[in-house]
Design an enzyme around this catalytic site. Sequence first.
Site, PDB file in Angstrom:
ATOM      1  N   ASP A 190       3.452  29.973  24.204  1.00 44.26           N
ATOM      2  CA  ASP A 190       2.414  28.973  24.476  1.00 44.26           C
ATOM      3  C   ASP A 190       2.802  27.588  23.977  1.00 44.26           C
ATOM      4  O   ASP A 190       2.255  26.582  24.420  1.00 44.26           O
ATOM      5  CB  ASP A 190       1.089  29.387  23.818  1.00 44.26           C
ATOM      6  CG  ASP A 190       0.486  30.620  24.487  1.00 44.26           C
ATOM      7  OD1 ASP A 190       0.959  31.001  25.570  1.00 44.26           O
ATOM      8  OD2 ASP A 190      -0.459  31.186  23.920  1.00 44.26           O
ATOM      9  N   ARG A 240     -10.940  38.401  20.921  1.00 48.44           N
ATOM     10  CA  ARG A 240     -10.931  39.752  20.350  1.00 48.44           C
ATOM     11  C   ARG A 240     -12.138  39.993  19.464  1.00 48.44           C
ATOM     12  O   ARG A 240     -12.712  41.090  19.443  1.00 48.44           O
ATOM     13  CB  ARG A 240      -9.631  39.967  19.569  1.00 48.44           C
ATOM     14  CG  ARG A 240      -8.428  40.124  20.513  1.00 48.44           C
ATOM     15  CD  ARG A 240      -7.159  39.671  19.864  1.00 48.44           C
ATOM     16  NE  ARG A 240      -5.986  39.969  20.655  1.00 48.44           N
ATOM     17  CZ  ARG A 240      -5.508  39.194  21.640  1.00 48.44           C
ATOM     18  NH1 ARG A 240      -6.137  38.079  21.983  1.00 48.44           N
ATOM     19  NH2 ARG A 240      -4.418  39.536  22.295  1.00 48.44           N
ATOM     20  N   LYS A 290       2.347  31.745  34.203  1.00 48.51           N
ATOM     21  CA  LYS A 290       1.208  31.321  33.377  1.00 48.51           C
ATOM     22  C   LYS A 290       0.197  30.592  34.277  1.00 48.51           C
ATOM     23  O   LYS A 290       0.219  30.753  35.484  1.00 48.51           O
ATOM     24  CB  LYS A 290       1.707  30.441  32.224  1.00 48.51           C
ATOM     25  CG  LYS A 290       2.465  31.244  31.165  1.00 48.51           C
ATOM     26  CD  LYS A 290       1.523  32.153  30.417  1.00 48.51           C
ATOM     27  CE  LYS A 290       2.176  32.923  29.310  1.00 48.51           C
ATOM     28  NZ  LYS A 290       1.276  33.887  28.695  1.00 48.51           N
TER      29      LYS A 290
HETATM   30  C1  S3P Z   1      -2.456  35.904  24.583  1.00 52.66           C
HETATM   31  C2  S3P Z   1      -1.208  36.409  24.788  1.00 52.66           C
HETATM   32  C3  S3P Z   1      -0.123  35.663  25.425  1.00 52.66           C
HETATM   33  C4  S3P Z   1      -0.410  34.171  25.406  1.00 52.66           C
HETATM   34  C5  S3P Z   1      -1.814  33.862  25.866  1.00 52.66           C
HETATM   35  C6  S3P Z   1      -2.814  34.523  24.941  1.00 52.66           C
HETATM   36  C7  S3P Z   1      -3.464  36.763  23.951  1.00 52.66           C
HETATM   37  O1  S3P Z   1      -0.019  36.077  26.774  1.00 52.66           O
HETATM   38  O2  S3P Z   1       0.535  33.501  26.188  1.00 52.66           O
HETATM   39  O3  S3P Z   1      -2.046  32.481  25.864  1.00 52.66           O
HETATM   40  O4  S3P Z   1      -4.510  36.267  23.501  1.00 52.66           O
HETATM   41  O5  S3P Z   1      -3.224  37.976  23.894  1.00 52.66           O
HETATM   42  P1  S3P Z   1       0.821  37.382  27.205  1.00 52.66           P
HETATM   43  O6  S3P Z   1       0.160  38.559  26.639  1.00 52.66           O
HETATM   44  O7  S3P Z   1       0.776  37.367  28.702  1.00 52.66           O
HETATM   45  O8  S3P Z   1       2.194  37.167  26.675  1.00 52.66           O
END
Ligand code: S3P
Length: 463
Positions: A330, A41, A357
């Site tokens: 995670d 981000r 995933k």
């Molecule tokens: C993430 C959001 C999660 C997470 C991923 C990283 C992120 O996924 O599992 O490892 O950086 O926004 P989801 O948005 O699919 O839940």
Amino acid sequence: MIPPPRFGRLGIRKHMELRVKRAPHIDTEITVPGDKSISHRAAIIAALSNGICRLNGFLMGDDCLRTVNALRALGIRIDEPEPDTIVVHGKKRVLNPPTDEINCGNSATTMRLMAGLLAGQTFESRLVGDASLSKRPMGRVIAPLQRMGANITGEGPDDTPPLRIRGGSLRGIRYEMPLPSAQVKSAILLAGLFAKGKTSVIEETQTRDHTERMLRYFFVRTTRDENGTISIFGDQVPESRDFRIPGDLSSATYWLAAAAAQPAGHLLVRNVGLNTTRTPVLGVLVRMGAQVREAIEGVDQLEPHGIVEVTGATLKGTVIQGKEVAQLLDELPVLAVAGALANGTTIIRQAQELRVKETDRIAAIAHNLRVMGAQVIELSDGLEIHGPAPLRGGRVASCGDHRIAMAFAVAGLFADGETIVQEAECVEISYPGFKGALEKFMTPKRGPGSTPVIGSLSLAPAE
Ligand code: S3P
């Protein structure tokens, strides 16, 4: 002089194995590399800003380098003056059309967030991924972005990648998220920055809120009402600012879980992110019987960071389900390993997202735990694990999934004999240096251990 960028090392080394043996007494302290979600981000929002942003503690893992690479393909200059620092030269939201397709590698975060960003551009782009990413669902970002007016299609079956995006003028929408996902929320908010009017996202279950915090930090006007509706207003340019990225709590959890599962094990993790949308995993370790303390040392740039201290115990099984699942998804692979070591049954439910995933994590966890001698029942949306298992070493598969590889390296620290995690090069995706840290946990410590600091930690201030 700033040395030339060293982003040539995209893509990961092939055929690395992790060889793991039982851990001696754990009594140590560590730091972990920068937070993956925050790194993605920070790079994106800095690229849209009106000047130069220095991002310290940036995660140089393959996933985040994919985002860096994507931004460079869109004409953003990004330097790497020091090993964990990047300098992003924001161009006031101006992006160039890419000359080629953009390769997101294994990174769904790159693909989904970039889809949001590209939906609002006037040019065409195509996002591709590796074999694993090519099977992951993109309908969840395609649907809301289409409603905003973007022309975006998944070229694979059932809205899977590659994604072709013919961006254009977007309108703000009000979107109720059908499933909890920080990536989807972030894609919509980034598109909202380029949309006419106000874009609102309603999430029933709060997911990690790094995007909202970061936008606010870069002086982009967003609001959050008492029902959790997040809104952003179009046409804003983020103000360039520097950012210090804290360590990734998800990476720290491998070691926290290991210390928690070893009676009298003791571990301190310093400079780790303690955003409350990420810390529910600590509550699970407490429920399982470990002593866990966290102390926030600062809330620089709106992201709390500090120390976590764990003292291990004979763990007991727990139930993980409901709203908490979205905030510790995670961490579930290593929590499942902790469950196998715990007395009694650990039940994980409503975690069907694990099936889409980097690999089908429910199947991978069940398979590997069985290889190591644990009793596991695979459920459609989770796992039932009967502990405590006398784990035995063996060959376990990473399935090319970094979190499976690291979780089973931790299992190896508690197993008789040697555990070999195959195709473990994928750890580079989120945790460069994992192998070195693992060595530290396998090497008997000489000299005095770390001093408990519980007494000197002040209680975490309310955010
Ligand atoms: C993430 C959001 C999660 C997470 C991923 C990283 C992120 O996924 O599992 O490892 O950086 O926004 P989801 O948005 O699919 O839940």
